[in-house]
Scaffold this motif. Structure first.
Motif, PDB file in Angstrom:
ATOM      1  N   ALA A  18       0.827  -1.210   0.000  1.00 32.34           N
ATOM      2  CA  ALA A  18       0.000   0.000   0.000  1.00 32.34           C
ATOM      3  C   ALA A  18       0.859   1.258   0.000  1.00 32.34           C
ATOM      4  CB  ALA A  18      -0.903   0.010   1.230  1.00 32.34           C
ATOM      5  N   PRO A  19       0.371   2.268  -0.718  1.00 29.73           N
ATOM      6  CA  PRO A  19       1.046   3.562  -0.601  1.00 29.73           C
ATOM      7  C   PRO A  19       0.785   4.088   0.799  1.00 29.73           C
ATOM      8  CG  PRO A  19      -0.996   3.792  -1.859  1.00 29.73           C
ATOM      9  CD  PRO A  19      -0.839   2.335  -1.543  1.00 29.73           C
ATOM     10  N   MET A  20       1.794   4.483   1.500  1.00 33.29           N
ATOM     11  CA  MET A  20       1.607   4.973   2.879  1.00 33.29           C
ATOM     12  C   MET A  20       2.388   6.271   3.013  1.00 33.29           C
ATOM     13  SD  MET A  20       1.835   1.423   5.090  1.00 33.29           S
ATOM     14  CE  MET A  20       3.291   0.725   4.329  1.00 33.29           C
ATOM     15  N   THR A  23       5.290   6.884   5.497  1.00 28.18           N
ATOM     16  CA  THR A  23       5.786   5.605   6.026  1.00 28.18           C
ATOM     17  C   THR A  23       6.442   4.745   4.945  1.00 28.18           C
ATOM     18  OG1 THR A  23       4.128   5.634   7.774  1.00 28.18           O
ATOM     19  CG2 THR A  23       5.080   3.502   7.266  1.00 28.18           C
ATOM     20  N   ASN A  69       0.709   7.450  -5.300  1.00 26.47           N
ATOM     21  CA  ASN A  69      -0.661   7.697  -4.834  1.00 26.47           C
ATOM     22  C   ASN A  69      -0.863   9.152  -4.411  1.00 26.47           C
ATOM     23  OD1 ASN A  69      -2.229   7.727  -1.932  1.00 26.47           O
ATOM     24  ND2 ASN A  69      -3.278   6.434  -3.420  1.00 26.47           N
ATOM     25  N   HIS A 133      -6.827   8.404  -3.660  1.00 26.22           N
ATOM     26  CA  HIS A 133      -7.484   8.201  -2.371  1.00 26.22           C
ATOM     27  C   HIS A 133      -8.407   9.381  -2.135  1.00 26.22           C
ATOM     28  CE1 HIS A 133      -7.264   5.366   0.887  1.00 26.22           C
ATOM     29  NE2 HIS A 133      -6.948   6.232   1.816  1.00 26.22           N
ATOM     30  N   GLU A 179     -11.539  -2.566   8.034  1.00 27.69           N
ATOM     31  CA  GLU A 179     -10.418  -3.129   8.810  1.00 27.69           C
ATOM     32  C   GLU A 179      -9.111  -2.389   8.552  1.00 27.69           C
ATOM     33  OE1 GLU A 179     -12.195  -4.625   6.485  1.00 27.69           O
ATOM     34  OE2 GLU A 179     -13.024  -6.538   7.150  1.00 27.69           O
ATOM     35  N   GLY A 217      -6.703  -5.331   6.620  1.00 30.15           N
ATOM     36  CA  GLY A 217      -6.508  -6.447   7.543  1.00 30.15           C
ATOM     37  C   GLY A 217      -5.846  -7.671   6.945  1.00 30.15           C
ATOM     38  N   ILE A 218      -5.297  -7.576   5.733  1.00 27.57           N
ATOM     39  CA  ILE A 218      -4.664  -8.747   5.098  1.00 27.57           C
ATOM     40  C   ILE A 218      -3.187  -8.755   5.524  1.00 27.57           C
ATOM     41  CG2 ILE A 218      -4.160  -9.912   2.908  1.00 27.57           C
ATOM     42  CD1 ILE A 218      -6.482  -8.088   1.722  1.00 27.57           C
ATOM     43  N   GLN A 236      -4.011  -5.562  -1.405  1.00 26.49           N
ATOM     44  CA  GLN A 236      -3.148  -4.425  -1.061  1.00 26.49           C
ATOM     45  C   GLN A 236      -2.914  -4.446   0.451  1.00 26.49           C
ATOM     46  OE1 GLN A 236      -3.345  -0.647  -3.136  1.00 26.49           O
ATOM     47  NE2 GLN A 236      -3.786   0.414  -1.237  1.00 26.49           N
ATOM     48  N   GLY A 238      -0.925  -2.825   3.776  1.00 29.86           N
ATOM     49  CA  GLY A 238      -0.191  -1.680   4.293  1.00 29.86           C
ATOM     50  C   GLY A 238       0.503  -2.020   5.601  1.00 29.86           C
TER      51      GLY A 238
HETATM   52  C1  FMN Z   1       0.631   3.971   7.832  1.00 30.33           C
HETATM   53  C2  FMN Z   1      -0.399   3.958   6.748  1.00 30.33           C
HETATM   54  C3  FMN Z   1      -0.429   5.015   5.838  1.00 30.33           C
HETATM   55  C4  FMN Z   1      -1.346   4.997   4.787  1.00 30.33           C
HETATM   56  N1  FMN Z   1      -1.299   6.004   3.863  1.00 30.33           N
HETATM   57  C5  FMN Z   1      -2.035   5.902   2.724  1.00 30.33           C
HETATM   58  C6  FMN Z   1      -1.836   6.812   1.648  1.00 30.33           C
HETATM   59  O1  FMN Z   1      -1.006   7.724   1.700  1.00 30.33           O
HETATM   60  N2  FMN Z   1      -2.607   6.638   0.538  1.00 30.33           N
HETATM   61  C7  FMN Z   1      -3.521   5.612   0.424  1.00 30.33           C
HETATM   62  O2  FMN Z   1      -4.174   5.487  -0.608  1.00 30.33           O
HETATM   63  N3  FMN Z   1      -3.718   4.754   1.443  1.00 30.33           N
HETATM   64  C8  FMN Z   1      -2.996   4.865   2.570  1.00 30.33           C
HETATM   65  N4  FMN Z   1      -3.161   3.942   3.571  1.00 30.33           N
HETATM   66  C9  FMN Z   1      -4.204   2.911   3.443  1.00 30.33           C
HETATM   67  C10 FMN Z   1      -3.721   1.758   2.565  1.00 30.33           C
HETATM   68  O3  FMN Z   1      -3.775   2.117   1.203  1.00 30.33           O
HETATM   69  C11 FMN Z   1      -4.586   0.488   2.714  1.00 30.33           C
HETATM   70  O4  FMN Z   1      -5.930   0.771   2.465  1.00 30.33           O
HETATM   71  C12 FMN Z   1      -4.450  -0.151   4.094  1.00 30.33           C
HETATM   72  O5  FMN Z   1      -3.117  -0.146   4.530  1.00 30.33           O
HETATM   73  C13 FMN Z   1      -4.961  -1.571   4.050  1.00 30.33           C
HETATM   74  O6  FMN Z   1      -5.160  -2.059   5.342  1.00 30.33           O
HETATM   75  P1  FMN Z   1      -4.003  -2.760   6.214  1.00 30.33           P
HETATM   76  O7  FMN Z   1      -3.163  -1.635   6.711  1.00 30.33           O
HETATM   77  O8  FMN Z   1      -4.763  -3.445   7.273  1.00 30.33           O
HETATM   78  O9  FMN Z   1      -3.243  -3.671   5.299  1.00 30.33           O
HETATM   79  C14 FMN Z   1      -2.267   3.939   4.651  1.00 30.33           C
HETATM   80  C15 FMN Z   1      -2.235   2.896   5.575  1.00 30.33           C
HETATM   81  C16 FMN Z   1      -1.313   2.883   6.594  1.00 30.33           C
HETATM   82  C17 FMN Z   1      -1.287   1.729   7.543  1.00 30.33           C
END
Ligand code: FMN
Length: 355
Positions: A18-20, A23, A69, A133, A179, A217-218, A236, A238
């Motif tokens: 996932a794009p974070m 992070t 992203n 997003h 989740e 939640g995966i 996806q 994260g």
């Molecule tokens: C630390 C963190 C930062 C995130 N930042 C973004 C982001 O910049 N852009 C985005 O589309 N989603 C972001 N997400 C959401 C992720 O795209 C994704 O939906 C999510 O991580 C999936 O759930 P999981 O964390 O349980 O795997 C972020 C998630 C986390 C945990």
């Protein structure tokens, strides 16, 4: 659908890191892409030059496809009186650290919808995949990016958003369940249905013909196989990648994610101004999931970041926004290449048990 999406994105495995924003790093995304998944960078809070630098660095670090992203929230006008009220409300927390709130707060970064320069940069740099997003850009921007050969993904938390993504002609839908860690991709936060991934995938299988990418939640290969069985073409992840040494997570984030606190995640809007899931912190405990006085996103986030800065300078991480999903306790502290190898091996094993 699975192999159709993999060919479209040019990846070997149905795994998207996932794009974070803040992070994920170039090193993390490159390791995932080089291992046959799709590495991603969250550039939603970057300015144009930072975004360009990151994309160029990622191109140097991998010859494989990757994703960048952006945040497409509807820009809302600042309300200075509201901002000041919020800062007064937070003042007692600042004073715990003998500090005062900032005299003013502002958004800090614009929406992608307000940044034609970011679009121009993307048309020059042409990253293989771009995902959105919080909404979608204009049809003109979508067409321009597609004409530049960029594949486009949009995040949906409900059927209406998935239909909008399909109608706009994007290449795939990221189905984000409640989740998920981090910010909810919901277009209109006040209309969040908070659908779980189980329900969301079934609804989108029925109502959307684009390939689906399941998120939320995966944490392992079994989970990846389960969402594929439910009609997703890829997963996806994260939170699963936050403990990788390549991520930007600081020591305190890593410590909390590795502790019993990781069991207690929840969604609140009071940290940033939009709903997001993280390890429950003091702001969430004190102010709840929403607050009538909350400034708009991301202006509220500037206040929360200022509070965390003064607190963490005194070794207090009670106000830190440690975003994490419901599977957080299952995160593994492995180098990204090893984590990818483990996910792929588990997924292969889960596939063989299924047949
Ligand atoms: C630390 C963190 C930062 C995130 N930042 C973004 C982001 O910049 N852009 C985005 O589309 N989603 C972001 N997400 C959401 C992720 O795209 C994704 O939906 C999510 O991580 C999936 O759930 P999981 O964390 O349980 O795997 C972020 C998630 C986390 C945990």
């Amino acid at each position: 659908m699975t192999s159709a999406l993999l060919s479209l994105l040019g990846i070997t495995y149905p795994i998207i890191q996932a794009p974070m924003a803040g992070t994920a790093t170039v090193a993390l995304a490159a390791a995932v892409s080089n291992a046959g998944g799709l590495g991603s960078l969250g550039l939603g809070s970057s300015n144009v030059e930072e975004a360009r630098t990151h994309i160029q660095a990622l191109k140097q670090a991998t010859a494989k496809p990757f994703n960048v992203n952006f945040f497409c929230h509807q820009p809302l006008p600042e309300d200075e009186a509201r901002n000041q009220h919020w800062l007064r409300l937070l003042a007692p927390y600042f004073s715990e650290f003998s500090a005062s709130p900032p005299t003013q707060i502002s958004a800090g970064y614009p929406s992608f919808l307000d940044s034609p320069q970011m679009v121009d940069m993307l048309l020059i740099e042409r990253p293989p995949v771009v995902s959105f997003h919080f909404g979608l850009p204009s049809q003109a921007v979508i067409t321009a990016l597609q004409q530049a050969g960029i594949k486009l993904l949009g995040c949906a938390t409900n059927v209406a958003e998935a239909k909008a993504i399909e109608a706009a002609g994007l290449d795939g839908v990221i189905a984000q369940g409640v989740e998920a860690g981090g910010h909810r991709g919901v277009f209109e936060p006040e209309q969040d249905l908070e659908l779980g991934l189980f329900g969301l995938l079934q609804l989108l299988n029925k109502h959307c013909s684009l390939p689906l990418i399941a998120a939320g939640g995966i944490m392992n290969g079994q989970g990846i196989q389960q969402v594929l069985t439910m009609g997703a073409s890829a997963a996806q992840l994260g939170t699963a990648f936050i403990l990788c040494p390549e991520s930007n997570a600081n020591a305190a984030y890593r410590a909390q994610l590795s502790s019993a606190k990781a069991y207690d995640t929840a969604i609140t809007a009071v940290i940033s101004g939009r709903p997001a899931r993280g390890i429950i912190n003091r702001m969430h405990q004190a102010l709840g999931t929403h607050h009538a006085a909350l400034p708009v996103y991301p202006t509220a986030y500037s206040a929360a970041k200022a509070l965390n800065t003064v607190a963490s300078a005194q070794n207090c991480n009670d106000f830190a926004p440690f975003w994490a999903g419901q599977g957080a306790p299952l995160a593994r502290a492995l180098p990204a290449t090893e984590l990818m190898a483990a996910l792929i091996a588990e997924w292969h094993q889960a596939c063989s048990l299924n047949y």
